[in-house]
Design a protein around this motif. Structure first.
Motif, mmCIF file in Angstrom:
data_model
loop_
_atom_site.group_PDB
_atom_site.id
_atom_site.type_symbol
_atom_site.label_atom_id
_atom_site.label_comp_id
_atom_site.label_asym_id
_atom_site.label_seq_id
_atom_site.Cartn_x
_atom_site.Cartn_y
_atom_site.Cartn_z
ATOM 1 N N PRO A 1 0.802 -1.224 0.000
ATOM 2 C CA PRO A 1 0.000 0.000 0.000
ATOM 3 C C PRO A 1 0.840 1.282 0.000
ATOM 4 C CG PRO A 1 -0.069 -1.082 2.143
ATOM 5 C CD PRO A 1 0.648 -2.008 1.230
ATOM 6 N N HIS A 2 0.256 2.353 -0.518
ATOM 7 C CA HIS A 2 1.012 3.601 -0.646
ATOM 8 C C HIS A 2 1.034 4.440 0.633
ATOM 9 C CE1 HIS A 2 1.185 2.654 -4.887
ATOM 10 N NE2 HIS A 2 2.028 3.640 -5.054
ATOM 11 N N GLY A 3 0.111 4.195 1.547
ATOM 12 C CA GLY A 3 0.176 4.843 2.859
ATOM 13 C C GLY A 3 0.227 6.359 2.836
ATOM 14 N N CYS A 4 -0.515 7.010 1.931
ATOM 15 C CA CYS A 4 -0.519 8.477 1.809
ATOM 16 C C CYS A 4 0.832 9.018 1.343
ATOM 17 C CB CYS A 4 -0.899 9.162 3.116
ATOM 18 S SG CYS A 4 -2.514 8.739 3.721
ATOM 19 N N GLY A 5 1.666 8.165 0.754
ATOM 20 C CA GLY A 5 2.951 8.667 0.242
ATOM 21 C C GLY A 5 4.137 7.884 0.763
ATOM 22 N N GLY A 6 3.914 6.804 1.425
ATOM 23 C CA GLY A 6 4.986 5.951 1.912
ATOM 24 C C GLY A 6 4.581 5.290 3.216
ATOM 25 N N PRO A 7 5.295 4.321 3.686
ATOM 26 C CA PRO A 7 6.554 3.793 3.172
ATOM 27 C C PRO A 7 6.382 2.874 1.970
ATOM 28 C CG PRO A 7 5.859 2.524 5.079
ATOM 29 C CD PRO A 7 4.879 3.643 4.929
ATOM 30 N N GLY A 8 7.377 2.952 1.084
ATOM 31 C CA GLY A 8 7.473 2.020 -0.023
ATOM 32 C C GLY A 8 8.722 1.194 0.158
ATOM 33 N N ALA A 9 9.206 0.635 -0.934
ATOM 34 C CA ALA A 9 10.506 -0.031 -0.922
ATOM 35 C C ALA A 9 11.040 -0.018 -2.346
ATOM 36 C CB ALA A 9 10.404 -1.465 -0.404
ATOM 37 N N GLY A 10 12.340 0.211 -2.480
ATOM 38 C CA GLY A 10 12.946 0.362 -3.812
ATOM 39 C C GLY A 10 14.157 -0.512 -4.035
ATOM 40 N N PRO A 11 13.984 -1.854 -3.954
ATOM 41 C CA PRO A 11 15.128 -2.750 -4.154
ATOM 42 C C PRO A 11 15.888 -2.442 -5.441
ATOM 43 C CG PRO A 11 13.206 -4.018 -3.505
ATOM 44 C CD PRO A 11 12.735 -2.612 -3.750
ATOM 45 N N VAL A 12 17.193 -2.698 -5.394
ATOM 46 C CA VAL A 12 18.045 -2.436 -6.553
ATOM 47 C C VAL A 12 18.698 -3.740 -6.995
ATOM 48 C CG1 VAL A 12 20.233 -1.369 -7.236
ATOM 49 C CG2 VAL A 12 18.498 -0.019 -6.084
ATOM 50 N N GLY A 13 18.570 -4.032 -8.286
ATOM 51 C CA GLY A 13 19.198 -5.231 -8.843
ATOM 52 C C GLY A 13 20.312 -4.842 -9.801
ATOM 53 N N VAL A 14 21.319 -5.696 -9.905
ATOM 54 C CA VAL A 14 22.441 -5.390 -10.802
ATOM 55 C C VAL A 14 22.854 -6.634 -11.573
ATOM 56 C CG1 VAL A 14 23.399 -3.512 -9.401
ATOM 57 C CG2 VAL A 14 24.127 -5.869 -8.972
ATOM 58 N N SER A 15 23.598 -6.378 -12.671
ATOM 59 C CA SER A 15 24.187 -7.472 -13.434
ATOM 60 C C SER A 15 25.403 -7.996 -12.667
ATOM 61 C CB SER A 15 24.617 -6.949 -14.794
ATOM 62 O OG SER A 15 25.577 -5.924 -14.605
ATOM 63 N N LYS A 16 25.937 -9.101 -13.136
ATOM 64 C CA LYS A 16 27.001 -9.799 -12.403
ATOM 65 C C LYS A 16 28.206 -8.898 -12.102
ATOM 66 C CE LYS A 16 29.022 -14.352 -12.298
ATOM 67 N NZ LYS A 16 30.140 -14.867 -13.058
ATOM 68 N N THR A 17 28.614 -8.125 -13.114
ATOM 69 C CA THR A 17 29.794 -7.268 -12.955
ATOM 70 C C THR A 17 29.646 -6.290 -11.799
ATOM 71 O OG1 THR A 17 29.536 -7.166 -15.349
ATOM 72 C CG2 THR A 17 31.393 -5.953 -14.399
ATOM 73 N N LEU A 18 28.416 -5.880 -11.528
ATOM 74 C CA LEU A 18 28.216 -4.798 -10.554
ATOM 75 C C LEU A 18 27.924 -5.293 -9.140
ATOM 76 C CD1 LEU A 18 26.143 -2.366 -12.803
ATOM 77 C CD2 LEU A 18 28.588 -2.283 -12.308
ATOM 78 N N ILE A 19 27.842 -6.592 -8.958
ATOM 79 C CA ILE A 19 27.523 -7.138 -7.628
ATOM 80 C C ILE A 19 28.433 -6.569 -6.523
ATOM 81 C CG2 ILE A 19 27.515 -9.239 -6.214
ATOM 82 C CD1 ILE A 19 26.370 -10.743 -8.571
ATOM 83 N N PRO A 20 29.757 -6.460 -6.786
ATOM 84 C CA PRO A 20 30.626 -5.988 -5.690
ATOM 85 C C PRO A 20 30.265 -4.599 -5.164
ATOM 86 C CG PRO A 20 31.930 -6.853 -7.522
ATOM 87 C CD PRO A 20 30.511 -6.798 -7.998
ATOM 88 N N PHE A 21 29.526 -3.809 -5.965
ATOM 89 C CA PHE A 21 29.249 -2.426 -5.562
ATOM 90 C C PHE A 21 27.941 -2.265 -4.781
ATOM 91 C CE2 PHE A 21 31.660 -2.446 -9.569
ATOM 92 C CZ PHE A 21 32.835 -1.865 -9.118
ATOM 93 N N LEU A 22 27.134 -3.307 -4.714
ATOM 94 C CA LEU A 22 25.840 -3.209 -4.012
ATOM 95 C C LEU A 22 26.026 -2.789 -2.554
ATOM 96 C CD1 LEU A 22 23.869 -6.371 -5.233
ATOM 97 C CD2 LEU A 22 23.239 -3.977 -5.637
ATOM 98 N N PRO A 23 24.984 -2.185 -1.956
ATOM 99 C CA PRO A 23 25.081 -1.814 -0.542
ATOM 100 C C PRO A 23 25.312 -3.046 0.336
ATOM 101 C CG PRO A 23 23.081 -0.903 -1.534
ATOM 102 C CD PRO A 23 23.684 -1.814 -2.547
ATOM 103 N N VAL A 24 25.943 -2.847 1.471
ATOM 104 C CA VAL A 24 26.085 -3.922 2.457
ATOM 105 C C VAL A 24 25.009 -3.767 3.526
ATOM 106 C CG1 VAL A 24 28.510 -4.514 2.270
ATOM 107 C CG2 VAL A 24 27.854 -2.483 3.585
#
Lengths: 495, 447
Positions: free
Chosen positions: A285-308
């Protein structure tokens, strides 16, 4: 009888502070256990608050009536049709709320030992895997709290990737002129210069302009596909080839994934980084403007840079992996908007792959049905098969002094939320319409009837639209006054 | 699968109306090779099976309700009045969109205006935004405000600010000119004034201090504030929001920005989110505040009305020139805080603060008398403090787990030199008997 008593509760706009009366309280708190300790004396005066925080004083029954009556002044998905383009206002299944509210998920602490939270970690791990499958990306981080937060994360990954290769010249991010406002804002916030790429006559990215902008300063192209006109970027393979040939990355804004989910994957199209809006495609649900969630996906080369940290499974146990030396770091404390993530996973588990395919299928059918029907009444500038949304223009009513927003306001009187208005910027007087798959044919037919009626009103008596709405708790607010003389709290009212 | 509103007859009619024979005709512009990818997902569950399976997973977690917990460190177990859940469970609130159509959103707009008002009162400052993602990102964006406002490039941040907040701030500063430097703490965990004076320079845009800090100590900001402002820098103060029910508010300390985590204001721990970043500032910084702001105005008939305002700051208007990209925020969590603060009211907030104070002080005193345990946060505390054991915290926590209890955070994880040290937190939720039980178990374990 005074005038005040004629105002019914739904018109009551008094604030908590104006209803407050000294001596009341909304909840009986426990008594002090150690009455002999006078903290007023034990603690230095210089550290203490001079006088109590001036908060309102009401009983629980007064509070509940105040808040419930406020809720009745709102449109919501559960009460109204919400054809809000690019916002994917689909129905939010109730089971999602119940599961996220279970004590086993809501009353656990992020610093508990992993052995105590295996059920929770399993959900996060499986969700991340499922999102990788659905998008065709190598790994997905669940940390970002919203779509724009995901974009910012993606921009940081872009920067880190180029810098890791010693490529310091790439200071520009390209965005189409039809992009969401967050795209250039996210790139700008991350220190990139933003270059706008024009759309062609077919409403898609202009390949020639793109090629021209793709020099050795280009770090990334941010693309929404389908774009904000609801059109699939049919040159996507050429776009991808061009971007990669010039050493730049391709970013996918997942705001419009509802058009493709289950049937098409950004990873297969060649995108290097994506973000998803779980509060759009995945029904939270949008909850009047949040909370939402914005997962980020990457290709194999970029895996090392993802957040910890990333969530991993090792020897049958779920845990965290913080050992990512090239990571951009943390973008949020702890692990993400977990309650939202749980809801999204319940949604995925209940639909399965066939259900997800049905989501995008029906979303496309509903949008094209509406487009076809409305195009006999309104001007649809890019009247091609659309995906999950489309844009109509009311610019032919300019001479009557009407704007797209006026049509939206009038819709409110018919119990329908306004579409997204005046966006995308490349269409004059745009109304962007996204019905989603959770609306019935009957609802769509009613919407068409209402739009026909409003069209007639616009021609015959445009003032009806200009002064709309009439049936809502307030008529149009004076936004100029609000900005010129900002009253942002009760303190400001008193001043 | 039956849960989709379009029947096959509907589909048939609609495709005919659109003018296609098959659905696929509408997707001709999509390259063939991209279509119908192989996707591996588990089988769909019925609602009944989903309820069962997710309940089972929930049952595999040990909750703060089952096990007696003294874990704090940025996530707090507080009492939440029932009314909070009832209000935000209203469909009209939780399934509504961002209030861009004010006529159809007066409920959420007034609610957020009330939230802004309550936060101004609690923090003693003048302008609150409508919410941020969490305490860490609220801090990060406060730093952006300070860098833009002062046109200086350096930030001083106390090492006693929550480690995760500092990590996130560092991430956010990538790609800006901002440089973050830390100010150490003295052996009693107070902000190190000498180190601070050495580092304070004309390049400093802002100084960030948390009180109560990560070690539970309530700081005296009198001298710090004078130095910060004499230097033309901004003072950013973080802190547990309920502590402001008793202790000096950021406004009284003359902070320019108050920011932090609003989770203690009626929001469940929920494994770290969704929570609430609060960000409150002065009128002077009003136009630099990130995120949504609700303002009061009048409608055409002159009636009181609320709408989003000062939107010229925001991404959907300013695009790449916007000082922040934030769009979706944590509005529903701000509403929880609004209901919570209104329910506690003026006396309740002070009472809750005192209940925290007395519990934490009782626990600290009791533990101080246990051989093998040394209390390290000796100054003024709110609801948590540091103790040192003679053995590793991992061991202590393992023993507590066997006894159905949850210990504190091992400080060594974030501060490698702080060995065998942990933070215990006692909020108003703990009874005297529970604290006594905890102390007597620790007596056995610590020997």
């Amino acid at each position: 009888m005074n005038v005040e008593s004629h105002i019914n509760l739904e018109q009551d706009s008094k604030l908590l502070f104006e209803k407050s009366k000294p001596g009341k309280s909304g909840t009986p708190l426990p008594k002090r256990k150690f009455q002999n300790r006078n903290f007023g004396k034990l603690i230095p005066q210089s550290l203490q608050r001079a006088s109590g925080a001036r908060l309102p004083q009401l009983t629980e029954s007064e509070l509940i009536r105040h808040f419930i009556n406020l809720s009745r002044k709102n449109f919501s998905v559960d009460t109204h049709f919400y054809p809000l383009g690019s916002c994917t206002m689909k129905y939010n299944p109730k089971i999602n709320e119940d599961i996220a509210g279970l004590e086993g998920f809501s009353w656990i602490h992020p610093y508990q030992d992993i052995s105590e939270v295996q059920g929770m970690l399993r959900i996060l791990h499986e969700l991340s895997t499922a999102l990788s499958e659905i998008t065709g990306m190598a790994e997905v981080s669940l940390q970002p709290a919203a779509g724009a937060h995901g974009e910012l994360t993606g921009m940081m990954i872009t920067r880190a990737y180029h810098l890791s290769r010693g490529d310091t010249k790439r200071t520009r991010v390209l965005v189409p002129d039809s992009s969401h406002g967050t795209n250039p804002a996210s790139a700008g916030q991350c220190g990139f210069e933003v270059v706008q790429i024009p759309s062609n006559a077919r409403g898609r990215v202009d390949l020639i302009a793109l090629e021209a902008a793709l020099d050795d300063r280009a770090a990334c192209l941010m693309l929404t596909n389908p774009n904000t006109l609801g059109l699939f970027e049919d040159d996507i393979l050429q776009i991808c080839e061009a971007v990669h040939r010039k050493g730049a990355l391709l970013y996918y804004d997942g705001a419009n994934l509802n058009a493709l989910v289950g049937n098409l994957r950004p990873g297969d199209m060649g995108f290097d980084i994506i973000h998803l809006n779980l509060h759009k495609t995945f029904s939270t649900p949008h909850g009047c403007g949040g909370p939402g969630a914005g997962p980020v996906g990457v290709s194999k080369t970029l895996i090392p840079f993802l957040p910890v940290p990333s969530i991993v499974k090792k020897d049958g146990q779920y845990g965290f992996d913080y050992n990512r030396p090239a990571s951009i770091g943390k973008v949020k404390s702890f692990y993400g908007n977990v309650g939202v993530l749980i809801r999204a996973y319940v949604y995925i588990r209940m639909l399965g792959l066939d259900g997800l395919k049905r989501v995008s299928h029906d979303a496309v059918v509903n949008a094209n049905y509406l487009r076809k029907k409305l195009s006999t009444i309104y001007n649809v500038p890019y009247n091609d098969f659309c995906m999950h949304e489309f844009v109509i223009s009311t610019s032919n009513f300019d001479s009557k002094g009407l704007h797209a927003g006026d049509f939206g306001k009038r819709l409110l009187d018919y119990g329908i939320h306004a579409p997204t208005v005046h966006f995308p910027l490349i269409v004059k007087e745009a109304l962007m319409i996204e019905p989603t798959e959770t609306e019935s044919k009957e609802m769509l037919d009613r919407f068409v009837d209402v739009m026909r009626q409003i069209h007639r009103e616009a021609n015959e008596s445009p003032d009806i639209l200009k002064n709309a709405p009439y049936t809502t708790p307030i008529s149009r607010p004076d936004e100029v006054l609000a900005a010129r003389n900002p009253v942002l709290s009760f303190r400001d009212i008193e001043r | 699968m039956e849960n989709f509103p379009l029947t096959s007859e509907d589909q048939h009619q609609m495709l005919a109306e659109i003018g296609v024979q098959h659905f696929g005709e509408m997707l001709k512009c999509i390259p063939e090779k991209l279509r119908n990818p192989k996707i591996n997902l588990p089988e769909a569950l019925s609602e009944l099976d989903a309820q069962k399976w997710f309940c089972e997973l929930a049952g595999q977690n040990i909750t703060l309700k089952q096990n007696l917990s003294f874990l704090g460190s940025g996530c707090y177990e507080h009492f939440i009045p029932s009314i909070v859940r009832h209000v935000v469970s209203r469909s009209e609130f939780y399934t509504a969109y961002t209030p861009y159509q004010p006529e159809a959103s007066q409920g959420s707009l007034q609610m957020l205006f009330e939230y802004q008002s309550l936060m101004c009162e609690l923090t003693g400052l003048e302008v609150s935004n409508g919410s941020h993602y969490d305490g860490a990102t609220a801090l990060a964006e406060s730093l952006m405000m300070a860098l833009n406002h002062t046109r200086r490039n350096n930030i001083l941040i106390a090492s006693s600010v929550h480690p995760e907040y500092r990590l996130v701030a560092r991430t956010y500063l990538q790609g800006t000119h901002g440089v973050l430097e830390e100010v150490s703490f003295s052996p009693d965990f107070a902000f190190d004034l000498n180190d601070f004076k050495k580092k304070l320079s004309p390049e400093i845009a802002a100084v960030v201090i948390q009180s109560p800090n990560f070690f539970g100590l309530v700081e005296d900001l009198t001298e710090i504030e004078k130095l910060v402002h004499a230097n033309g820098s901004l003072l950013i103060m973080m802190g547990h929001p309920l502590s402001f029910g008793f202790f000096k508010s950021p406004g009284e300390w003359h902070a320019d920005i108050a920011c932090g985590e609003g989770q203690p204001l009626g929001i469940v721990p929920g494994f770290g989110g969704p929570w609430l970043g609060y960000l409150v500032t002065t009128k002077a910084l009003m136009r630099r505040i990130p995120g949504r702001l609700v303002g009061m105005t009048k409608d055409h008939e002159g009636r009181r009305a609320f709408c989003l305002t000062l939107q010229a700051r925001e991404q959907h208007i300013r695009r790449e020139k916007a000082p922040s990209n934030i769009c979706s925020n944590q509005a529903l969590c701000a509403m929880m805080a609004c209901v919570y603060l209104a329910t506690l009211g003026e006396s309740g907030v002070k009472q809750i603060a005192e209940l925290n104070l007395e519990n934490a002080n009782y626990l600290r005193d009791s533990l101080g008398a246990v051989p093998g345990i040394e209390v390290l946060t000796k100054g003024t505390i709110f609801n948590e403090f540091v103790v040192k054991f003679s053995k590793p915290i991992q061991k202590i926590n393992g023993e507590l787990r066997k006894r159905g209890m949850i210990g504190g955070l091992d400080l060594e994880r974030f501060y490698p030199t702080l060995k065998n040290q942990t933070v215990f937190c006692a909020t108003e939720t703990k009874s005297k008997a529970e604290m006594d039980r905890f102390v007597s178990e620790l007596k056995r374990i610590s020997q």
